[in-house]
Scaffold this active site. Structure first.
Site, PDB file in Angstrom:
ATOM      1  N   LYS A 167       2.232  -0.063  -6.180  1.00 48.42           N
ATOM      2  CA  LYS A 167       2.024   0.187  -4.917  1.00 48.42           C
ATOM      3  C   LYS A 167       1.291   1.739  -4.937  1.00 48.42           C
ATOM      4  O   LYS A 167       0.446   2.073  -3.929  1.00 48.42           O
ATOM      5  CB  LYS A 167       2.838   0.109  -3.884  1.00 48.42           C
ATOM      6  CG  LYS A 167       2.928  -1.555  -3.612  1.00 48.42           C
ATOM      7  CD  LYS A 167       1.817  -2.186  -2.977  1.00 48.42           C
ATOM      8  CE  LYS A 167       2.295  -3.593  -2.751  1.00 48.42           C
ATOM      9  NZ  LYS A 167       1.023  -4.327  -2.456  1.00 48.42           N
ATOM     10  N   GLU A 189       1.541  -1.299   6.566  1.00 48.51           N
ATOM     11  CA  GLU A 189       2.218  -2.466   6.634  1.00 48.51           C
ATOM     12  C   GLU A 189       3.074  -2.639   5.386  1.00 48.51           C
ATOM     13  O   GLU A 189       2.636  -2.277   4.495  1.00 48.51           O
ATOM     14  CB  GLU A 189       1.432  -3.689   7.182  1.00 48.51           C
ATOM     15  CG  GLU A 189       0.853  -4.733   5.792  1.00 48.51           C
ATOM     16  CD  GLU A 189       0.065  -3.669   4.917  1.00 48.51           C
ATOM     17  OE1 GLU A 189      -0.189  -4.003   3.466  1.00 48.51           O
ATOM     18  OE2 GLU A 189      -0.859  -2.695   5.477  1.00 48.51           O
ATOM     19  N   SER A 464       5.218  -5.574 -12.054  1.00 44.19           N
ATOM     20  CA  SER A 464       4.696  -4.767 -11.034  1.00 44.19           C
ATOM     21  C   SER A 464       5.643  -4.028 -10.236  1.00 44.19           C
ATOM     22  O   SER A 464       5.265  -3.216  -9.703  1.00 44.19           O
ATOM     23  CB  SER A 464       4.208  -6.061 -10.071  1.00 44.19           C
ATOM     24  OG  SER A 464       5.123  -6.798  -9.588  1.00 44.19           O
TER      25      SER A 464
END
Length: 480
Positions: A167, A189, A464
Protein backbone atom coordinates in the site's frame (compact mmCIF):
# COMPACT_ATOMS: atom_id res chain seq x y z
CA UNK A 1 -23.47 10.51 -21.21
CA UNK A 2 -25.94 10.89 -18.37
CA UNK A 3 -26.53 7.88 -16.21
CA UNK A 4 -29.52 9.21 -14.32
CA UNK A 5 -31.09 12.35 -12.98
CA UNK A 6 -32.00 10.65 -9.73
CA UNK A 7 -30.74 12.09 -6.47
CA UNK A 8 -28.14 10.58 -4.20
CA UNK A 9 -28.26 13.22 -1.47
CA UNK A 10 -26.65 11.84 1.68
CA UNK A 11 -25.50 8.71 -0.14
CA UNK A 12 -23.14 9.77 -2.93
CA UNK A 13 -21.77 7.17 -5.30
CA UNK A 14 -22.92 4.25 -3.20
CA UNK A 15 -24.33 2.21 -6.03
CA UNK A 16 -26.45 1.88 -9.12
CA UNK A 17 -28.67 -1.09 -9.79
CA UNK A 18 -27.41 -3.99 -11.84
CA UNK A 19 -27.04 -3.65 -15.57
CA UNK A 20 -27.58 -6.28 -18.16
CA UNK A 21 -24.15 -7.59 -19.16
CA UNK A 22 -24.96 -6.69 -22.75
CA UNK A 23 -25.63 -3.01 -22.04
CA UNK A 24 -22.22 -1.78 -23.11
CA UNK A 25 -21.28 1.55 -21.56
CA UNK A 26 -24.84 1.83 -20.16
CA UNK A 27 -26.04 3.47 -23.39
CA UNK A 28 -29.80 3.33 -23.19
CA UNK A 29 -29.72 1.21 -20.04
CA UNK A 30 -32.26 1.97 -17.37
CA UNK A 31 -30.48 2.62 -14.08
CA UNK A 32 -32.07 2.90 -10.63
CA UNK A 33 -30.25 4.19 -7.58
CA UNK A 34 -30.14 1.95 -4.59
CA UNK A 35 -29.73 2.76 -0.94
CA UNK A 36 -27.17 0.78 1.03
CA UNK A 37 -29.50 -0.98 3.42
CA UNK A 38 -32.96 0.47 2.89
CA UNK A 39 -34.08 -2.22 0.46
CA UNK A 40 -35.61 0.39 -1.85
CA UNK A 41 -34.50 2.77 -4.57
CA UNK A 42 -33.53 6.29 -3.59
CA UNK A 43 -36.24 8.82 -4.38
CA UNK A 44 -36.01 10.73 -7.64
CA UNK A 45 -35.23 14.42 -7.34
CA UNK A 46 -34.27 16.11 -10.63
CA UNK A 47 -33.48 19.33 -8.78
CA UNK A 48 -30.83 17.68 -6.63
CA UNK A 49 -27.40 19.28 -6.57
CA UNK A 50 -25.85 15.81 -6.39
CA UNK A 51 -27.15 14.17 -9.54
CA UNK A 52 -25.10 11.21 -10.67
CA UNK A 53 -23.45 11.55 -14.06
CA UNK A 54 -21.09 9.56 -16.21
CA UNK A 55 -19.13 12.33 -17.90
CA UNK A 56 -15.64 11.15 -18.74
CA UNK A 57 -12.50 12.95 -19.74
CA UNK A 58 -10.15 11.73 -22.43
CA UNK A 59 -7.23 9.40 -21.91
CA UNK A 60 -4.38 10.89 -23.89
CA UNK A 61 -2.33 7.71 -24.12
CA UNK A 62 -5.36 5.64 -25.08
CA UNK A 63 -6.41 8.11 -27.77
CA UNK A 64 -2.93 7.97 -29.30
CA UNK A 65 -3.00 4.16 -29.16
CA UNK A 66 -6.34 4.13 -30.94
CA UNK A 67 -5.03 6.48 -33.63
CA UNK A 68 -2.12 4.14 -34.18
CA UNK A 69 -4.40 1.17 -34.62
CA UNK A 70 -3.63 -0.46 -31.27
CA UNK A 71 -7.00 -0.95 -29.54
CA UNK A 72 -7.89 -3.49 -26.86
CA UNK A 73 -5.20 -4.60 -24.43
CA UNK A 74 -2.87 -1.87 -25.66
CA UNK A 75 -5.17 0.93 -24.46
CA UNK A 76 -6.37 0.47 -20.92
CA UNK A 77 -8.40 2.46 -20.05
CA UNK A 78 -9.75 3.87 -23.31
CA UNK A 79 -10.43 7.52 -24.11
CA UNK A 80 -13.58 7.39 -21.95
CA UNK A 81 -11.86 6.02 -18.85
CA UNK A 82 -13.24 2.53 -19.47
CA UNK A 83 -11.85 -0.98 -19.55
CA UNK A 84 -14.20 -2.48 -22.10
CA UNK A 85 -17.63 -1.87 -20.59
CA UNK A 86 -16.24 -1.34 -17.08
CA UNK A 87 -15.00 1.76 -15.26
CA UNK A 88 -16.09 5.29 -16.12
CA UNK A 89 -17.17 8.10 -13.80
CA UNK A 90 -20.49 7.80 -11.98
CA UNK A 91 -20.07 10.73 -9.63
CA UNK A 92 -21.81 13.84 -8.31
CA UNK A 93 -21.05 16.90 -10.42
CA UNK A 94 -19.30 18.30 -7.34
CA UNK A 95 -16.42 15.90 -7.95
CA UNK A 96 -16.06 16.22 -11.71
CA UNK A 97 -13.55 19.05 -11.67
CA UNK A 98 -11.47 17.39 -8.93
CA UNK A 99 -11.24 14.20 -11.00
CA UNK A 100 -10.36 16.17 -14.13
CA UNK A 101 -7.70 18.11 -12.18
CA UNK A 102 -6.31 14.86 -10.76
CA UNK A 103 -6.01 13.25 -14.17
CA UNK A 104 -4.36 16.32 -15.70
CA UNK A 105 -1.86 16.49 -12.82
CA UNK A 106 -1.09 12.79 -13.17
CA UNK A 107 -0.49 13.14 -16.91
CA UNK A 108 1.81 16.11 -16.40
CA UNK A 109 3.78 14.64 -13.50
CA UNK A 110 4.29 11.32 -15.29
CA UNK A 111 6.48 13.29 -17.71
CA UNK A 112 8.05 15.53 -15.06
CA UNK A 113 11.64 14.39 -14.48
CA UNK A 114 11.96 16.21 -11.15
CA UNK A 115 8.78 14.57 -9.82
CA UNK A 116 9.89 11.13 -11.01
CA UNK A 117 13.31 11.60 -9.46
CA UNK A 118 11.78 12.64 -6.13
CA UNK A 119 9.35 9.69 -6.16
CA UNK A 120 12.05 7.19 -7.10
CA UNK A 121 14.28 8.48 -4.32
CA UNK A 122 11.56 8.15 -1.68
CA UNK A 123 10.60 4.66 -2.88
CA UNK A 124 14.25 3.64 -2.62
CA UNK A 125 15.36 5.34 0.59
CA UNK A 126 12.12 5.55 2.58
CA UNK A 127 9.98 2.64 1.38
CA UNK A 128 12.91 0.28 0.79
CA UNK A 129 12.41 -0.66 -2.86
CA UNK A 130 13.20 -2.72 -4.73
CA UNK A 131 11.55 -5.53 -2.78
CA UNK A 132 13.24 -8.94 -3.15
CA UNK A 133 12.04 -11.76 -5.37
CA UNK A 134 12.67 -14.61 -2.95
CA UNK A 135 12.97 -18.27 -3.91
CA UNK A 136 10.87 -20.16 -1.34
CA UNK A 137 12.99 -23.29 -1.30
CA UNK A 138 11.20 -25.20 1.46
CA UNK A 139 7.74 -24.23 0.19
CA UNK A 140 8.83 -25.44 -3.25
CA UNK A 141 9.95 -28.72 -1.70
CA UNK A 142 6.59 -29.04 0.06
CA UNK A 143 4.82 -29.06 -3.31
CA UNK A 144 7.29 -31.40 -5.01
CA UNK A 145 5.53 -34.51 -6.32
CA UNK A 146 6.52 -38.08 -5.48
CA UNK A 147 8.46 -38.34 -8.75
CA UNK A 148 10.59 -35.35 -7.74
CA UNK A 149 8.94 -32.91 -10.13
CA UNK A 150 7.12 -29.71 -9.35
CA UNK A 151 7.05 -25.94 -9.86
CA UNK A 152 9.48 -23.45 -8.37
CA UNK A 153 7.78 -20.92 -6.08
CA UNK A 154 9.03 -17.37 -5.66
CA UNK A 155 7.62 -14.69 -3.36
CA UNK A 156 7.57 -11.02 -4.34
CA UNK A 157 8.30 -9.58 -0.90
CA UNK A 158 6.02 -6.54 -0.67
CA UNK A 159 5.71 -7.36 3.02
CA UNK A 160 9.23 -5.98 3.46
CA UNK A 161 8.21 -2.48 2.41
CA UNK A 162 8.05 0.23 5.08
CA UNK A 163 4.68 -0.17 6.91
CA UNK A 164 4.54 -3.84 5.93
CA UNK A 165 2.57 -3.99 2.68
CA UNK A 166 2.34 -2.87 -0.94
CA UNK A 167 0.00 0.00 0.00
CA UNK A 168 2.85 2.44 0.66
CA UNK A 169 3.75 2.57 -3.07
CA UNK A 170 0.49 4.27 -3.97
CA UNK A 171 0.24 6.34 -0.79
CA UNK A 172 3.65 7.97 -1.29
CA UNK A 173 2.96 8.82 -4.92
CA UNK A 174 -0.51 10.22 -4.25
CA UNK A 175 0.76 12.31 -1.33
CA UNK A 176 3.38 13.87 -3.61
CA UNK A 177 0.69 14.47 -6.21
CA UNK A 178 -1.58 16.11 -3.59
CA UNK A 179 1.23 18.45 -2.59
CA UNK A 180 1.64 19.50 -6.22
CA UNK A 181 -2.11 20.21 -6.31
CA UNK A 182 -1.84 22.34 -3.17
CA UNK A 183 -4.10 20.01 -1.15
CA UNK A 184 -3.01 19.82 2.49
CA UNK A 185 -5.90 17.76 3.87
CA UNK A 186 -5.86 14.04 3.08
CA UNK A 187 -8.63 11.50 3.55
CA UNK A 188 -8.53 7.76 3.00
CA UNK A 189 -10.54 4.60 3.60
CA UNK A 190 -9.13 1.40 5.00
CA UNK A 191 -10.25 -2.15 5.69
CA UNK A 192 -7.33 -4.21 6.98
CA UNK A 193 -5.69 -0.99 8.07
CA UNK A 194 -2.61 -1.27 5.87
CA UNK A 195 -3.72 1.47 3.48
CA UNK A 196 -4.68 3.62 6.45
CA UNK A 197 -1.28 3.09 8.05
CA UNK A 198 0.47 3.84 4.76
CA UNK A 199 -1.56 7.04 4.32
CA UNK A 200 -0.95 8.14 7.91
CA UNK A 201 2.74 7.43 7.41
CA UNK A 202 3.14 9.55 4.29
CA UNK A 203 1.07 12.35 5.80
CA UNK A 204 3.45 12.40 8.76
CA UNK A 205 6.38 12.37 6.35
CA UNK A 206 5.05 15.33 4.33
CA UNK A 207 3.30 17.28 7.09
CA UNK A 208 -0.28 16.77 5.82
CA UNK A 209 -3.52 16.56 7.81
CA UNK A 210 -4.84 12.99 7.72
CA UNK A 211 -8.32 11.56 8.34
CA UNK A 212 -8.87 7.82 7.85
CA UNK A 213 -12.34 6.25 7.67
CA UNK A 214 -12.55 2.70 8.97
CA UNK A 215 -15.47 0.37 9.67
CA UNK A 216 -16.11 -0.22 13.37
CA UNK A 217 -15.89 -3.98 12.86
CA UNK A 218 -12.54 -3.62 11.11
CA UNK A 219 -11.30 -1.33 13.90
CA UNK A 220 -11.94 -4.17 16.33
CA UNK A 221 -10.26 -6.76 14.07
CA UNK A 222 -7.32 -4.47 13.36
CA UNK A 223 -6.82 -2.69 16.68
CA UNK A 224 -3.05 -2.70 16.24
CA UNK A 225 -3.27 -0.78 12.98
CA UNK A 226 -5.73 1.69 14.51
CA UNK A 227 -3.16 2.44 17.21
CA UNK A 228 -0.42 2.78 14.60
CA UNK A 229 -2.45 5.31 12.61
CA UNK A 230 -3.20 7.38 15.70
CA UNK A 231 0.43 7.20 16.79
CA UNK A 232 1.39 8.61 13.39
CA UNK A 233 -0.94 11.56 13.96
CA UNK A 234 -3.97 10.52 11.92
CA UNK A 235 -7.57 10.91 13.03
CA UNK A 236 -9.34 7.56 12.67
CA UNK A 237 -13.08 7.96 12.22
CA UNK A 238 -15.10 4.85 12.95
CA UNK A 239 -17.99 4.02 10.61
CA UNK A 240 -20.96 2.20 12.15
CA UNK A 241 -23.38 2.10 9.20
CA UNK A 242 -24.02 -1.00 7.12
CA UNK A 243 -21.73 -3.86 8.11
CA UNK A 244 -19.17 -1.38 9.46
CA UNK A 245 -16.49 -2.65 7.05
CA UNK A 246 -14.59 -1.43 4.00
CA UNK A 247 -17.59 -0.64 1.78
CA UNK A 248 -19.08 1.61 4.43
CA UNK A 249 -15.76 3.30 5.16
CA UNK A 250 -15.38 4.05 1.45
CA UNK A 251 -18.87 5.56 1.30
CA UNK A 252 -18.08 7.86 4.24
CA UNK A 253 -14.77 8.92 2.71
CA UNK A 254 -16.56 9.87 -0.50
CA UNK A 255 -19.15 11.89 1.45
CA UNK A 256 -16.32 13.80 3.11
CA UNK A 257 -14.66 14.42 -0.25
CA UNK A 258 -17.86 15.79 -1.79
CA UNK A 259 -18.14 18.23 1.12
CA UNK A 260 -14.50 19.33 1.23
CA UNK A 261 -13.35 18.80 -2.35
CA UNK A 262 -11.61 22.18 -2.71
CA UNK A 263 -9.16 21.57 0.14
CA UNK A 264 -9.00 17.78 0.27
CA UNK A 265 -7.35 15.02 -1.72
CA UNK A 266 -8.76 11.51 -1.42
CA UNK A 267 -6.01 8.87 -1.46
CA UNK A 268 -8.10 5.95 -2.67
CA UNK A 269 -6.39 2.72 -1.75
CA UNK A 270 -7.30 0.35 -4.55
CA UNK A 271 -7.76 0.11 -8.32
CA UNK A 272 -11.43 0.96 -7.87
CA UNK A 273 -13.55 4.10 -7.88
CA UNK A 274 -14.14 6.60 -10.70
CA UNK A 275 -11.61 7.29 -13.44
CA UNK A 276 -8.72 8.15 -13.14
CA UNK A 277 -8.26 6.24 -9.86
CA UNK A 278 -8.14 2.68 -11.29
CA UNK A 279 -5.49 3.80 -13.78
CA UNK A 280 -3.62 6.02 -11.34
CA UNK A 281 -3.39 3.45 -8.53
CA UNK A 282 -2.40 0.75 -11.03
CA UNK A 283 0.43 2.87 -12.38
CA UNK A 284 1.72 3.66 -8.89
CA UNK A 285 1.80 -0.07 -8.08
CA UNK A 286 3.14 -1.17 -11.48
CA UNK A 287 6.63 -1.02 -9.97
CA UNK A 288 5.86 -4.47 -8.49
CA UNK A 289 5.56 -6.13 -11.90
CA UNK A 290 8.39 -4.13 -13.44
CA UNK A 291 10.76 -5.26 -10.70
CA UNK A 292 9.50 -8.83 -11.04
CA UNK A 293 10.31 -8.91 -14.76
CA UNK A 294 13.81 -7.56 -14.15
CA UNK A 295 14.48 -9.89 -11.22
CA UNK A 296 13.18 -12.96 -13.07
CA UNK A 297 15.48 -12.21 -15.96
CA UNK A 298 18.42 -11.94 -13.55
CA UNK A 299 17.54 -15.12 -11.64
CA UNK A 300 16.62 -17.56 -14.40
CA UNK A 301 16.91 -15.65 -17.64
CA UNK A 302 13.24 -15.56 -18.51
CA UNK A 303 9.73 -14.61 -17.43
CA UNK A 304 7.52 -16.16 -14.76
CA UNK A 305 5.10 -18.80 -16.01
CA UNK A 306 2.37 -18.01 -13.48
CA UNK A 307 1.64 -14.92 -11.38
CA UNK A 308 -0.57 -15.37 -8.30
CA UNK A 309 -2.07 -12.69 -6.07
CA UNK A 310 -5.03 -12.23 -3.75
CA UNK A 311 -7.83 -9.93 -4.95
CA UNK A 312 -10.08 -7.71 -2.86
CA UNK A 313 -10.30 -4.36 -4.60
CA UNK A 314 -7.31 -5.61 -6.56
CA UNK A 315 -4.37 -3.20 -6.21
CA UNK A 316 -1.61 -5.66 -5.32
CA UNK A 317 -2.73 -8.07 -8.04
CA UNK A 318 -2.91 -5.35 -10.68
CA UNK A 319 0.47 -4.03 -9.62
CA UNK A 320 1.94 -7.47 -10.31
CA UNK A 321 -0.16 -8.29 -13.39
CA UNK A 322 0.04 -5.04 -15.34
CA UNK A 323 3.59 -5.47 -16.60
CA UNK A 324 2.71 -8.91 -18.02
CA UNK A 325 -0.81 -8.43 -19.41
CA UNK A 326 0.50 -8.34 -22.98
CA UNK A 327 2.70 -11.42 -22.35
CA UNK A 328 0.05 -13.99 -23.15
CA UNK A 329 2.39 -16.85 -22.25
CA UNK A 330 2.28 -15.71 -18.61
CA UNK A 331 -0.78 -16.88 -16.65
CA UNK A 332 -2.42 -14.33 -14.35
CA UNK A 333 -4.23 -15.90 -11.38
CA UNK A 334 -6.26 -13.89 -8.88
CA UNK A 335 -7.61 -15.41 -5.66
CA UNK A 336 -10.73 -14.01 -3.99
CA UNK A 337 -12.23 -14.60 -0.56
CA UNK A 338 -14.96 -17.27 -0.55
CA UNK A 339 -15.72 -16.63 3.13
CA UNK A 340 -17.99 -19.39 4.49
CA UNK A 341 -18.39 -20.80 0.97
CA UNK A 342 -19.77 -19.65 -2.38
CA UNK A 343 -23.22 -21.04 -1.65
CA UNK A 344 -23.41 -19.62 1.86
CA UNK A 345 -24.24 -16.06 0.84
CA UNK A 346 -21.39 -14.94 3.11
CA UNK A 347 -18.34 -14.41 0.93
CA UNK A 348 -16.47 -11.72 -1.00
CA UNK A 349 -16.00 -13.59 -4.30
CA UNK A 350 -17.11 -10.72 -6.53
CA UNK A 351 -15.60 -11.96 -9.78
CA UNK A 352 -16.82 -15.49 -9.17
CA UNK A 353 -20.40 -14.74 -8.14
CA UNK A 354 -21.00 -11.05 -8.91
CA UNK A 355 -23.06 -9.27 -11.56
CA UNK A 356 -22.44 -6.01 -13.38
CA UNK A 357 -23.44 -2.78 -11.62
CA UNK A 358 -22.02 0.49 -10.33
CA UNK A 359 -20.50 1.06 -6.91
CA UNK A 360 -18.40 3.94 -5.60
CA UNK A 361 -18.26 5.66 -8.96
CA UNK A 362 -17.37 2.90 -11.42
CA UNK A 363 -19.01 0.03 -13.28
CA UNK A 364 -17.70 -3.38 -12.30
CA UNK A 365 -18.79 -6.75 -11.00
CA UNK A 366 -20.64 -6.46 -7.67
CA UNK A 367 -22.27 -8.71 -5.12
CA UNK A 368 -25.95 -7.78 -5.41
CA UNK A 369 -29.41 -9.33 -5.15
CA UNK A 370 -32.18 -9.45 -7.76
CA UNK A 371 -33.29 -5.94 -6.82
CA UNK A 372 -29.82 -4.50 -7.25
CA UNK A 373 -29.21 -4.17 -3.51
CA UNK A 374 -25.63 -4.72 -2.35
CA UNK A 375 -25.14 -8.09 -0.66
CA UNK A 376 -22.92 -7.60 2.35
CA UNK A 377 -19.60 -9.44 1.84
CA UNK A 378 -17.76 -11.58 4.35
CA UNK A 379 -14.15 -12.63 4.75
CA UNK A 380 -11.94 -13.45 7.69
CA UNK A 381 -9.56 -10.99 6.03
CA UNK A 382 -10.60 -7.35 6.48
CA UNK A 383 -8.64 -6.41 3.36
CA UNK A 384 -10.70 -8.71 1.10
CA UNK A 385 -14.08 -7.86 2.65
CA UNK A 386 -15.47 -5.73 -0.21
CA UNK A 387 -18.53 -6.31 -2.45
CA UNK A 388 -16.92 -4.85 -5.59
CA UNK A 389 -13.65 -5.14 -7.46
CA UNK A 390 -11.50 -2.94 -9.67
CA UNK A 391 -12.96 -2.48 -13.18
CA UNK A 392 -9.77 -3.62 -14.90
CA UNK A 393 -10.00 -6.97 -13.13
CA UNK A 394 -13.58 -7.27 -14.38
CA UNK A 395 -12.34 -6.57 -17.89
CA UNK A 396 -9.48 -9.08 -17.70
CA UNK A 397 -11.94 -11.68 -16.50
CA UNK A 398 -14.41 -11.01 -19.31
CA UNK A 399 -11.80 -11.25 -22.07
CA UNK A 400 -10.27 -14.36 -20.48
CA UNK A 401 -6.85 -12.83 -19.94
CA UNK A 402 -6.81 -13.47 -16.18
CA UNK A 403 -8.18 -16.37 -14.16
CA UNK A 404 -9.97 -15.84 -10.87
CA UNK A 405 -10.61 -18.43 -8.16
CA UNK A 406 -11.80 -18.29 -4.58
CA UNK A 407 -10.63 -19.60 -1.22
CA UNK A 408 -12.71 -19.90 1.96
CA UNK A 409 -11.80 -18.65 5.43
CA UNK A 410 -11.10 -22.24 6.44
CA UNK A 411 -8.88 -22.85 3.43
CA UNK A 412 -6.89 -19.68 4.04
CA UNK A 413 -6.09 -20.98 7.48
CA UNK A 414 -6.23 -24.74 6.83
CA UNK A 415 -5.30 -25.17 3.15
CA UNK A 416 -6.98 -27.49 0.63
CA UNK A 417 -7.51 -31.22 1.08
CA UNK A 418 -4.69 -31.86 3.54
CA UNK A 419 -5.96 -32.24 7.10
CA UNK A 420 -3.95 -30.06 9.45
CA UNK A 421 -2.13 -28.33 6.58
CA UNK A 422 -2.44 -24.61 7.34
CA UNK A 423 -1.62 -21.92 4.76
CA UNK A 424 -1.09 -19.15 7.29
CA UNK A 425 1.00 -21.40 9.51
CA UNK A 426 2.71 -23.24 6.65
CA UNK A 427 4.62 -20.24 5.33
CA UNK A 428 5.52 -19.28 8.88
CA UNK A 429 6.91 -22.74 9.63
CA UNK A 430 8.55 -23.47 6.28
CA UNK A 431 10.00 -20.07 5.37
CA UNK A 432 9.97 -18.01 8.58
CA UNK A 433 7.56 -15.54 6.97
CA UNK A 434 4.24 -14.74 8.67
CA UNK A 435 1.89 -13.72 5.82
CA UNK A 436 -1.11 -11.41 5.96
CA UNK A 437 -4.47 -13.20 5.86
CA UNK A 438 -4.99 -11.62 2.45
CA UNK A 439 -1.80 -13.25 1.17
CA UNK A 440 -2.82 -16.51 2.89
CA UNK A 441 -5.72 -16.82 0.44
CA UNK A 442 -3.27 -16.79 -2.46
CA UNK A 443 -0.98 -19.22 -0.64
CA UNK A 444 -3.88 -21.62 -0.02
CA UNK A 445 -4.63 -21.77 -3.74
CA UNK A 446 -1.15 -23.21 -4.38
CA UNK A 447 -2.53 -26.48 -3.02
CA UNK A 448 -4.76 -26.75 -6.07
CA UNK A 449 -2.53 -24.98 -8.59
CA UNK A 450 0.83 -26.68 -8.05
CA UNK A 451 -0.20 -30.27 -8.95
CA UNK A 452 -1.35 -29.00 -12.37
CA UNK A 453 1.92 -27.27 -13.30
CA UNK A 454 4.80 -28.81 -15.26
CA UNK A 455 8.15 -29.51 -13.69
CA UNK A 456 10.23 -26.39 -13.19
CA UNK A 457 7.40 -23.94 -13.88
CA UNK A 458 8.20 -20.58 -12.30
CA UNK A 459 5.42 -19.29 -10.02
CA UNK A 460 5.62 -15.79 -8.55
CA UNK A 461 3.21 -15.16 -5.67
CA UNK A 462 2.80 -11.60 -4.46
CA UNK A 463 3.40 -11.56 -0.71
CA UNK A 464 1.27 -8.43 -0.42
CA UNK A 465 1.67 -7.85 3.31
CA UNK A 466 3.01 -9.25 6.54
CA UNK A 467 0.82 -10.97 9.09
CA UNK A 468 1.63 -9.05 12.27
CA UNK A 469 -1.71 -7.26 11.97
CA UNK A 470 -3.60 -10.58 11.74
CA UNK A 471 -2.07 -12.48 14.65
CA UNK A 472 -4.93 -11.42 16.96
CA UNK A 473 -7.45 -12.90 14.50
CA UNK A 474 -5.39 -16.06 13.89
CA UNK A 475 -5.14 -16.76 17.63
CA UNK A 476 -8.89 -17.40 17.67
CA UNK A 477 -8.64 -20.06 14.95
CA UNK A 478 -5.28 -21.81 15.29
CA UNK A 479 -4.24 -24.30 17.92
CA UNK A 480 -0.50 -23.99 18.54
Amino acid sequence: MAASANSVIGNPIVGLAKSSPSSSAFLGARIHLRGERSGRSASASPSSALAVSCAMSGNVAAVEAEKNGKPGLGSRPDSFGRFGRFGGKYVPETLMYALFELEEAFRALSKDEDFQKELDGILRDYVGRESPLYFAERLTEHYRRSNGEGPHIYLKREDLNHTGAHKINNAVAQALLAKRLGKKRIIAETGAGQHGVATATVCARFGLECIVYMGAQDMERQALNVFRMRLLGAEVRGVHSGTATLKDATSEAIRDWVTNVETTHYILGSVAGPHPYPMLVREFHAVIGKETRKQALEKWGGKPDVLVACVGGGSNAMGLFHEFVDDTDVRLVGVEAAGFGLDSGKHAATLTKGEVGVLHGAMSYLLQDDDGQIIEPHSISAGLDYPGVGPEHSYLKDIGRAEYFSVTDEQALEGFFTVGSIAFKRLSRLEGIIPALETSHALAYLEELCPTLPDGAKVVLNCSGRGDKDVHTAIKHLQL
